[in-house]
Design a protein around this motif. Structure first.
Motif, mmCIF file in Angstrom:
data_model
loop_
_atom_site.group_PDB
_atom_site.id
_atom_site.type_symbol
_atom_site.label_atom_id
_atom_site.label_comp_id
_atom_site.label_asym_id
_atom_site.label_seq_id
_atom_site.Cartn_x
_atom_site.Cartn_y
_atom_site.Cartn_z
ATOM 1 N N HIS A 161 0.646 1.646 -9.975
ATOM 2 C CA HIS A 161 0.382 3.081 -9.793
ATOM 3 C C HIS A 161 1.073 3.606 -8.540
ATOM 4 C CE1 HIS A 161 -2.578 4.524 -12.805
ATOM 5 N NE2 HIS A 161 -2.707 3.224 -13.008
ATOM 6 N N ILE A 162 0.932 2.864 -7.473
ATOM 7 C CA ILE A 162 1.537 3.294 -6.190
ATOM 8 C C ILE A 162 3.046 3.430 -6.344
ATOM 9 C CG2 ILE A 162 2.004 2.581 -3.803
ATOM 10 C CD1 ILE A 162 -0.747 1.162 -3.825
ATOM 11 N N LEU A 163 3.653 2.432 -6.965
ATOM 12 C CA LEU A 163 5.112 2.450 -7.080
ATOM 13 C C LEU A 163 5.587 3.507 -8.078
ATOM 14 C CD1 LEU A 163 5.709 -1.367 -6.794
ATOM 15 C CD2 LEU A 163 6.717 0.376 -5.315
ATOM 16 N N ASN B 283 0.856 -1.185 0.000
ATOM 17 C CA ASN B 283 0.000 0.000 0.000
ATOM 18 C C ASN B 283 0.892 1.233 0.000
ATOM 19 O OD1 ASN B 283 0.823 0.499 2.689
ATOM 20 N ND2 ASN B 283 -0.697 -0.995 3.388
ATOM 21 N N LYS B 284 0.278 2.384 -0.141
ATOM 22 C CA LYS B 284 1.051 3.620 -0.285
ATOM 23 C C LYS B 284 1.912 3.876 0.956
ATOM 24 C CE LYS B 284 0.822 8.481 -1.492
ATOM 25 N NZ LYS B 284 1.899 8.709 -0.538
ATOM 26 N N GLU B 285 1.337 3.609 2.109
ATOM 27 C CA GLU B 285 2.067 3.864 3.361
ATOM 28 C C GLU B 285 3.330 3.012 3.422
ATOM 29 O OE1 GLU B 285 -1.254 3.123 3.231
ATOM 30 O OE2 GLU B 285 -1.750 5.255 3.322
ATOM 31 N N PHE B 286 3.188 1.767 3.042
ATOM 32 C CA PHE B 286 4.336 0.866 3.097
ATOM 33 C C PHE B 286 5.412 1.296 2.087
ATOM 34 C CE2 PHE B 286 6.453 -3.181 1.760
ATOM 35 C CZ PHE B 286 7.170 -3.376 2.926
ATOM 36 N N VAL B 287 4.966 1.686 0.914
ATOM 37 C CA VAL B 287 5.927 2.116 -0.112
ATOM 38 C C VAL B 287 6.667 3.378 0.351
ATOM 39 C CG1 VAL B 287 6.124 3.040 -2.476
ATOM 40 C CG2 VAL B 287 4.726 1.010 -2.022
ATOM 41 N N ASP B 288 5.929 4.280 0.961
ATOM 42 C CA ASP B 288 6.581 5.487 1.511
ATOM 43 C C ASP B 288 7.610 5.104 2.571
ATOM 44 O OD1 ASP B 288 5.080 7.038 -0.120
ATOM 45 O OD2 ASP B 288 3.585 7.615 1.416
ATOM 46 N N LEU B 289 7.217 4.125 3.395
ATOM 47 C CA LEU B 289 8.125 3.672 4.452
ATOM 48 C C LEU B 289 9.376 3.024 3.855
ATOM 49 C CD1 LEU B 289 8.733 3.143 7.450
ATOM 50 C CD2 LEU B 289 7.322 1.077 7.294
ATOM 51 N N THR C 108 9.431 6.987 -5.095
ATOM 52 C CA THR C 108 10.830 7.163 -5.507
ATOM 53 C C THR C 108 11.463 5.828 -5.867
ATOM 54 O OG1 THR C 108 11.486 6.926 -3.196
ATOM 55 C CG2 THR C 108 11.160 9.180 -4.024
ATOM 56 N N LEU C 109 10.746 4.766 -5.659
ATOM 57 C CA LEU C 109 11.317 3.430 -5.863
ATOM 58 C C LEU C 109 11.223 2.988 -7.323
ATOM 59 C CD1 LEU C 109 10.850 3.507 -2.752
ATOM 60 C CD2 LEU C 109 10.165 1.111 -2.906
ATOM 61 N N GLU C 110 12.305 2.347 -7.793
ATOM 62 C CA GLU C 110 12.213 1.672 -9.091
ATOM 63 C C GLU C 110 11.457 0.366 -8.881
ATOM 64 O OE1 GLU C 110 15.990 0.757 -10.761
ATOM 65 O OE2 GLU C 110 16.557 2.850 -11.028
ATOM 66 N N HIS C 111 10.670 -0.011 -9.858
ATOM 67 C CA HIS C 111 10.016 -1.311 -9.698
ATOM 68 C C HIS C 111 10.030 -2.121 -10.986
ATOM 69 C CE1 HIS C 111 6.589 0.945 -11.330
ATOM 70 N NE2 HIS C 111 5.932 -0.195 -11.473
ATOM 71 N N THR C 112 10.172 -3.423 -10.780
ATOM 72 C CA THR C 112 10.217 -4.383 -11.889
ATOM 73 C C THR C 112 9.130 -5.426 -11.675
ATOM 74 O OG1 THR C 112 12.598 -4.127 -12.201
ATOM 75 C CG2 THR C 112 11.639 -6.177 -12.995
ATOM 76 N N GLY D 244 15.343 3.537 3.014
ATOM 77 C CA GLY D 244 16.518 3.443 2.147
ATOM 78 C C GLY D 244 16.347 2.525 0.958
ATOM 79 N N CYS D 245 15.177 1.906 0.843
ATOM 80 C CA CYS D 245 14.960 1.010 -0.288
ATOM 81 C C CYS D 245 14.902 1.824 -1.580
ATOM 82 C CB CYS D 245 13.648 0.250 -0.089
ATOM 83 S SG CYS D 245 13.291 -0.914 -1.407
#
Lengths: 506, 287
Positions: A339-341, A295-301, A345-349, A306-307
Motif C-alpha cells: 500500500h505504501i509503495l 515506512n511512508k517516511e522512508f519511501v518518501d525519502l 512514485t516508486l515502482e515496486h516488485t 532519486g530512487c
C-alpha cells in the motif's frame, strides 16, 4: 606481479551484472602496486578460446578466477558453472606457471567442495581485497603467514585448510576499479524478459554502501560472502562515489545499489538517502529492500533521493513460507508495504519463491489468491523453488523433509520445492495459469510454451545429469580431509613457499 | 549398452594395382601391429586389396564372403577386433564397391555397398541401395565410402540411426583433398559422431592421378570443446595423416559422445517427410 583476473559470470538476466567483486579486487591489487589485466567472459562467446588467447599472449604470475555464482540458482532452468571454472583452471595450469586463486561469492558459499573439484592453488572465501594482496605478497616475496590471511583456502600438510574470515575489510577505504568494466555493459539494451515494467534498459552503474547483513533468512549465504555484521561506508562517501562514477562514464544513465538489503538497518539507509537528496542527485537509481523496514517516511525519502524502483525481498506470500524462510514479517506487513509503495512514485516488485517450505498445494493456492486480492505491485517476480546451500537453515529443513540426505553435496545445484506441491500437477497448472493470466507476473520465460509439470520433470533430470557429470569429473580426484589443529598431526608455524602443496592436475 | 573408450586403428595403406597379395600382406602386418597395440576397431581403405581398379573390376572383384573376408575373419578372431575393409565385390555378375564389417568372432557383421557412384564408375559397378548401421559392443558403427561424403544425406541416414562411429573407407583422387576435408568437418558436425576417414594412397596409372591419403579422424567440435579444457579451433580434426603409408591409433570415448548427443541431439528436429519431395518430382519430370 602480473596478475590476470578472469570474471566467469555468464548470467545476463535480468541484465548483465557489472563484475563489481572483481573490480574491488583489481583496485586492491593496483593499490598494492601490482599490474592487473582482466578478462571478462560474459562477453566471450567461446570462453576457453578467449582464456587461451589471453594466456598465450602474456606471462602472468597469478591468475585470479572470480566466481560470482556456482549456478544460476534457478530450478526451472538450471545451469551449473562448475565445469567452466574447472576447464579454465586446467587451461591456466597447462599454459602458464601462474598460481591460480579462485574467489568470489560462488566460491565462498561452498569453498571446500569447490576447492576439491577445481583444484586451484588457493581459494579465498569471503571478502578478498585484503586477502589477495597478502597472498600476492606471500607468493612474490615470501612475506606474511598463510594462516593469517582471511578466508584463505589451501593445502596444508596434505589436508584442506580454510582460514577463518576475519571481516576486516574497511569498506570506507575501498572503491571498485571501474576502469576494468567492458564498454558493452554501458550500452542501452532492450529490457530483459524478466523485466515487465519497461521496454528498454539504460546503462547502469552499481555500488555497495555496506558489507554484511543482519537478517537471518533461512536460505541466505551472505554471511559466507560478506559476513554477518554490518560495516558501512560514510553516506557522504557513497554520494561522492556515485557522482564520480557518473562523471567518469557519461554513458551511465541510472545506478543500482547492490546491497542485498539496502534498508536494513533503516537508520543507515535513511542517512544515505538524505545525503543523496542533499546533493540533489539527478541520476535515477534502484535498490533491493526488505519489507521489514519500510515506512511512508522512508519511501518518501527514497523518492526525494532519486530512487525510482525497488525490488522487495518478500520471498513468500504465505504465512508458512514466511515463517520457514525466517523473514521476520507476515502477510499483513506485505499488504501494508504494498500500500505504501503503491501510493508513492516508486515502482515496486515483489520477488518471491514459489514452493517454499510449508507451501503445500493448499497453502500455495491461498497465497496466490492472497496476492491477487490484496497486492497491486508493478510486478511480481517469482522463482519456482529455492537453491539450497550448505550450513543454512533451509538445508536442515530439506534434510528433515527427506529432500536431501545429510551428506548431500551442496556444491551441486540442489533445490527446495515443497515436495507435495512439486508432485501435484493441478497445483503446478494452477500456478502456471495464474502467472500467465497477469501481464506483470513473471515466473519463467518459457512458461507459455510448456507446462510446469513437464518442465519440472525435465529439470529434475537435468539436475540429476549435473550430479552424474560431477561424479564423472571427480573420478580419480583425491577427496580432501580437513586440516586439524592437533600439533601431532600437523607441523605448524613454519611457513615458506615450499610448504605450499599444489595438487597437480593430470 | 555402456561402451567407454575404445582404441581405433586407421591404416592408410598404399593400394597398388595388380598387387593383391602384396596389399593383403601389408594390411595383415598393420592389423597385427594394431592388435598388439590394443586396438578394438581396425579400419582399412576402400578397395584396399585391388586399389581402384575399376576398369578390370570384373577380374579383380571378390565375393563376400570369400577368401579375402575369410582371411580377415581369421585375423579379427585371433586379435578379438572389429575390422572394416573396403573391397570391390562381385555378386552374381554384378560388382559393387563395398565395405565389410567383421566381428571379433571372425564372422561378417554386415556390409555396405556404396550408394553413390559417379557417372563413369556406374559403367563398371552398381550402386548399393541401403545405408547400414551395425550395433556392436564397441558402439554403433556406420559404414560409408569416400564419394558418399559429397552427399549430406548419406551421413544424415546414419545420424538418424544414432551412429557413434562412421567408418568411411576411401580412395579419393588427390585433387579433392581440400574439399574432402571440408566435407568431413561438416559431416562430423551434422552427424554428432566420430568419423574415421581411412584413405588409400598410391597412384592410379590408368586414370593418371594419385589418391589423396590424408586419412583423418573427426568429431563434432562442440562435443570436443565440451570435453576438453584446451580445445583449439582445428582440434576437431583429431588425427590427420600425410601421404605416406602408416597406421595410427586413436582413443574414442563412445559413452561421452553419446551423452553429448543425448543432450544436444538434433534428431528430433529432422523432418524426413519434407526432404527431397520436390527434387524427386523434378527428376521424374525431367526423365
Amino acid at each position: 606481479m602480473r596478475v590476470l583476473l578472469i570474471s566467469t559470470n555468464k548470467i545476463r538476466v535480468p541484465r548483465p551484472a557489472l563484475p563489481i567483486g572483481m573490480a574491488y579486487i583489481s583496485a586492491a591489487l593496483k593499490q598494492a602496486g601490482h599490474e592487473v589485466h582482466v578478462l571478462d567472459l560474459l562477453w566471450q562467446a567461446r570462453e576457453l578460446k578467449a582464456v587461451l588467447e589471453t594466456l598465450k599472449g602474456n606471462d602472468f604470475d597469478m591468475v585470479g578466477v572470480a566466481i560470482r555464482n556456482l549456478d544460476n540458482l534457478t530450478f526451472i532452468d538450471p545451469i551449473f558453472f562448475g565445469p567452466l571454472t574447472l576447464k579454465i583452471i586446467k587451461c591456466v595450469r597447462k599454459y602458464t606457471n601462474a598460481k591460480v586463486v579462485i574467489g568470489g561469492s560462488g566460491f565462498s558459499v561452498e569453498p571446500k567442495p569447490f576447492f576439491e573439484y577445481a583444484q586451484p592453488d588457493f581459494g579465498i572465501a569471503g571478502e578478498g581485497e585484503n586477502a589477495i594482496v597478502a597472498l600476492a605478497d606471500y607468493i612474490e616475496h615470501g612475506t606474511g603467514k598463510l594462516e593469517e590471511i582471511s578466508g584463505l583456502c589451501y593445502i596444508r600438510d596434505g589436508k584442506f585448510m580454510k582460514n577463518g574470515t576475519f571481516g576486516t575489510v574497511n569498506v570506507g577505504l575501498i572503491e571498485p576499479d571501474r576502469s576494468i568494466y567492458d564498454k558493452q555493459y554501458f550500452v542501452e539494451t532492450v529490457a530483459s524478459t524478466t523485466d515487465l515494467t519497461r521496454d528498454s534498459q539504460p546503462a547502469i552503474e552499481t555500488l555497495q554502501t555496506k558489507r554484511g547483513c543482519k537478517l537471518a533468512c533461512s536460505y541466505c549465504i551472505i554471511k559466507k560472502t560478506e559476513g554477518r555484521g554490518n560495516r558501512f561506508k560514510d553516506p557522504r562517501q557513497v554520494a561522492t562515489e556515485i557522482q564520480q562514477a557518473m562523471l567518469d562514464n557519461p554513458a551511465v544513465k541510472e545506478f543500482e545499489i547492490v546491497d542485498a538489503t539496502f534498508n536494513v538497518p533503516l537508520d543507515y539507509a535513511t542517512e544515505v538517502c538524505e545525503e543523496l537528496a542533499r546533493i540533489k542527485l539527478t541520476t535515477p537509481w534502484y535498490c533491493q529492500l526488505s519489507p521489514t523496514a519500510i515506512n511512508k517516511e522512508f519511501v518518501d525519502l527514497l523518492g526525494r533521493a532519486g530512487c525510482i524502483r525497488v525490488d522487495l525481498g518478500t520471498d513468500a506470500f504465505s504465512e508458512p513460507g514466511l515463517e520457514h524462510l525466517i523473514k521476520g514479517f507476515d502477510q499483513a506487513r506485505i499488504v501494508e508495504v504494498d500500500h505504501i509503495l503503491r501510493a508513492s512514485t516508486l515502482e515496486h516488485t515483489h520477488c518471491v519463491f514459489v514452493g517454499a517450505p510449508g507451501e503445500t498445494p493448499k497453502v500455495l493456492r491461498d497465497s496466490i489468491e492472497f496476492s491477487e486480492k490484496y497486492l497491486r505491485p508493478n510486478q511480481i517476480y517469482a522463482n519456482l523453488g529455492i537453491r539450497i546451500f550448505g550450513n543454512t537453515k533451509l538445508q536442515r529443513i530439506a534434510v528433515k523433509k527427506g529432500i536431501i540426505k545429510p551428506d548431500h553435496n551442496m556444491f551441486l545445484p540442489t533445490f527446495y520445492v515443497e515436495p507435495e506441491t512439486l508432485a501435484c500437477a493441478d497445483t503446478l497448472n494452477y500456478v502456471r495459469d495464474t502467472y500467465l493470466k497477469y501481464k506483470n507476473w513473471y515466473l519463467w520465460w518459457g512458461l507459455k510454451g510448456q507446462t510446469l509439470v513437464d518442465r519440472a520433470r525435465e529439470t529434475v533430470k537435468i539436475v540429476q545429469d549435473m550430479h552424474e557429470e560431477y561424479e564423472y569429473m571427480m573420478q580419480g580426484v583425491p577427496r580432501l580431509e580437513d586440516w586439524t589443529k592437533d600439533p601431532a598431526m600437523n607441523e605448524v608455524g613454519k611457513w615458506d613457499a615450499s610448504k605450499i602443496e599444489i595438487i597437480q592436475v593430470v | 549398452m555402456s561402451v567407454g573408450t575404445i582404441k581405433a586403428a586407421v591404416i592408410q595403406l598404399e593400394c597398388k594395382l595388380s598387387r593383391e597379395s602384396g596389399n593383403m600382406r601389408r594390411a595383415e602386418r598393420y592389423i597385427k601391429k594394431a592388435i598388439n597395440d590394443g586396438a578394438k576397431l581396425v579400419c582399412l581403405p576402400e578397395a584396399f586389396l585391388t586399389s581402384g581398379n575399376i576398369l578390370e573390376v570384373a577380374d579383380v572383384a571378390v565375393t563376400i564372403p570369400g577368401d579375402c573376408t575369410d582371411r580377415l575373419g581369421e585375423i579379427a578372431k585371433e586379435g578379438g577386433i572389429y575390422l572394416v575393409a573396403g573391397l570391390l565385390e562381385a555378386d552374381n555378375g554384378i560388382r559393387y564397391s563395398t565395405s565389410v564389417l567383421i566381428s571379433p568372432d571372425g564372422s561378417i557383421v554386415g556390409k555396405y555397398r556404396r550408394v553413390h557412384c559417379f557417372e563413369m564408375e556406374r559403367q563398371y559397378i552398381h550402386q548399393g541401395d541401403d545405408f547400414c548401421v551395425f550395433d556392436t559392443d564397441i558402439g554403433r558403427i556406420g559404414l560409408l565410402q569416400g564419394y558418399d561424403m559429397n552427399f549430406p544425406i548419406s551421413c544424415m541416414e546414419l545420424y538418424l540411426r544414432e551412429v557413434d562411429i562412421i567408418v568411411c573407407s576411401a580412395l579419393v583422387p588427390e585433387e579433392f583433398y581440400y574439399v574432402t576435408n571440408q566435407l568431413l568437418q561438416a559431416r562430423a558436425i551434422e552427424s554428432q559422431c566420430y568419423i574415421i576417414f581411412v584413405s588409400g594412397i598410391g597412384a592410379n596409372p590408368y586414370a593418371g592421378f594419385r589418391y589423396m591419403g590424408g586419412s583423418s579422424v573427426m568429431a563434432d567440435p562442440m562435443f570436443l570443446e565440451n570435453e576438453r579444457f584446451d580445445f583449439e579451433d582445428g582440434d576437431e580434426t583429431m588425427m590427420l595423416m600425410a601421404m605416406e603409408e602408416e597406421y595410427r591409433l586413436i582413443d574414442l570415448d563412445i559413452n561421452r559422445l553419446r551423452k553429448y548427443r543425448e543432450s544436444k541431439s538434433r534428431i528430433g528436429d529432422v523432418v524426413p517427410t519434407s526432404y527431397l519431395k520436390n527434387i524427386n518430382t523434378n527428376l521424374q519430370l525431367e526423365t
